[in-house]
Design a protein around this motif. Structure first.
Motif, short mmCIF file in Angstrom:
data_model
loop_
_atom_site.label_atom_id
_atom_site.label_comp_id
_atom_site.label_asym_id
_atom_site.label_seq_id
_atom_site.Cartn_x
_atom_site.Cartn_y
_atom_site.Cartn_z
N GLU A 47 0.66 -1.14 0.14
CA GLU A 47 0.06 -0.16 0.09
C GLU A 47 0.95 1.16 -0.03
N LEU A 48 0.80 2.16 -0.73
CA LEU A 48 1.30 3.30 -0.87
C LEU A 48 0.70 4.67 -0.66
N ALA A 49 0.89 5.48 -0.02
CA ALA A 49 0.48 6.86 0.14
C ALA A 49 1.72 7.92 0.28
N GLU A 50 1.97 8.47 -0.63
CA GLU A 50 3.03 9.14 -1.05
C GLU A 50 3.34 10.76 -0.85
N ASN A 51 4.25 11.38 -0.45
CA ASN A 51 4.29 12.91 -0.59
C ASN A 51 6.12 12.85 -1.27
N ASP A 52 6.38 14.24 -0.93
CA ASP A 52 7.59 14.30 -1.62
C ASP A 52 9.12 14.23 -0.53
N LEU A 53 8.89 13.68 0.70
CA LEU A 53 10.11 13.85 1.60
C LEU A 53 10.04 12.59 2.32
N ASP A 54 9.13 11.76 2.91
CA ASP A 54 9.27 10.73 3.68
C ASP A 54 8.86 9.49 3.28
N ARG A 83 13.24 1.85 -6.01
CA ARG A 83 12.42 2.92 -5.93
C ARG A 83 12.58 4.17 -5.16
N ILE A 84 12.89 3.81 -4.02
CA ILE A 84 13.46 4.79 -3.05
C ILE A 84 14.51 5.53 -3.64
N ALA A 85 15.35 4.93 -4.07
CA ALA A 85 16.65 5.27 -4.76
C ALA A 85 16.32 6.53 -6.06
N HIS A 86 15.37 6.14 -6.90
CA HIS A 86 15.01 6.99 -7.79
C HIS A 86 13.94 7.87 -7.57
N SER A 87 13.54 8.27 -6.40
CA SER A 87 12.68 9.16 -5.87
C SER A 87 13.11 10.38 -5.26
N PRO A 88 12.25 11.62 -5.00
CA PRO A 88 12.54 12.62 -4.32
C PRO A 88 12.76 12.35 -2.67
N TRP A 89 12.40 11.13 -2.26
CA TRP A 89 12.11 11.02 -0.92
C TRP A 89 13.66 11.21 -0.22
N GLN A 90 13.64 12.11 0.83
CA GLN A 90 14.94 12.27 1.66
C GLN A 90 15.09 11.44 2.78
N ARG A 91 13.95 11.22 3.57
CA ARG A 91 14.01 10.84 4.66
C ARG A 91 13.43 9.00 4.85
N VAL A 92 14.19 8.30 5.25
CA VAL A 92 13.56 6.94 5.22
C VAL A 92 13.43 6.21 6.73
N HIS A 93 12.28 5.97 6.92
CA HIS A 93 12.07 5.64 8.35
C HIS A 93 12.22 4.13 8.26
N ALA A 120 21.36 -4.50 7.23
CA ALA A 120 22.88 -3.78 6.63
C ALA A 120 22.81 -3.52 5.04
N GLU A 121 22.05 -4.17 4.06
CA GLU A 121 22.14 -4.01 2.75
C GLU A 121 21.20 -2.71 2.48
N ILE A 122 19.98 -2.88 3.14
CA ILE A 122 19.22 -1.74 2.92
C ILE A 122 19.69 -0.43 3.46
N CYS A 123 20.49 -0.44 4.62
CA CYS A 123 21.15 0.83 4.79
C CYS A 123 22.15 1.34 3.99
N ASP A 124 22.94 0.36 3.42
CA ASP A 124 24.03 0.59 2.25
C ASP A 124 23.36 1.13 1.24
N ARG A 125 22.23 0.54 0.72
CA ARG A 125 21.70 0.86 -0.46
C ARG A 125 21.06 2.18 -0.56
N LEU A 126 20.65 2.69 0.70
CA LEU A 126 19.73 4.01 0.93
C LEU A 126 20.70 5.16 1.74
N SER A 127 22.10 4.74 1.56
CA SER A 127 23.11 5.86 2.50
C SER A 127 23.10 6.95 2.31
N ASP A 128 22.68 7.55 0.94
CA ASP A 128 22.58 8.73 0.35
C ASP A 128 21.40 9.55 1.16
N ARG A 129 20.31 8.83 1.63
CA ARG A 129 19.16 9.39 2.48
C ARG A 129 19.22 9.59 3.84
#
Length: 107
Positions: free
Chosen positions: A20-27, A64-74, A87-96
């Motif tokens: 299920e997705l409910a999206e915005n531009d940051l989170d 999908r997250i890597a190619h999105s404008p989302w800046q904060r990943v909880h 560990a792999e998730i954190c590594d893949r998303l380390s620019d967020r």
């Protein structure tokens, strides 16, 4: 401000197409596991109990997250440190900016 919530839909086997997705531009709030090493009485979230993220789902969601404008990943769920992919998730998303919800018993 809304958030993007990623969790398996009720019923059926979770897959990348059943989120299920409910999206915005940051989170992004991504519940990556339903496993937990505690049985706290106050834990209110039982819909994920026993759920474990599959590798192909993890890869697709990270992409999908890597190619999105989302800046904060909880990252949340049950106990996220029990996920074999944390560990792999954190590594893949380390620019967020990553926020990890954990009970800290495994640190």
């Amino acid at each position: 401000m809304g958030k993007l919530y990623l969790w398996p839909k009720a019923g059926g086997t979770p897959s990348c197409h059943s989120f299920e997705l409910a999206e915005n531009d940051l989170d992004v709030l991504w519940e990556i596991t339903g496993r937990c090493n505690q049985r706290c009485l106050y834990c209110y979230d039982t819909r994920l109990r026993g759920y474990e993220l599959r590798r192909e789902v993890m890869e697709r969601v990270c992409e999908r997250i890597a190619h999105s404008p989302w800046q904060r990943v909880h990252l949340s769920g049950g106990e996220i440190l029990l996920s074999p992919y944390i560990a792999e998730i954190c590594d893949r998303l380390s620019d967020r900016r990553l926020y990890l919800t954990t009970n800290l018993t495994l640190l």
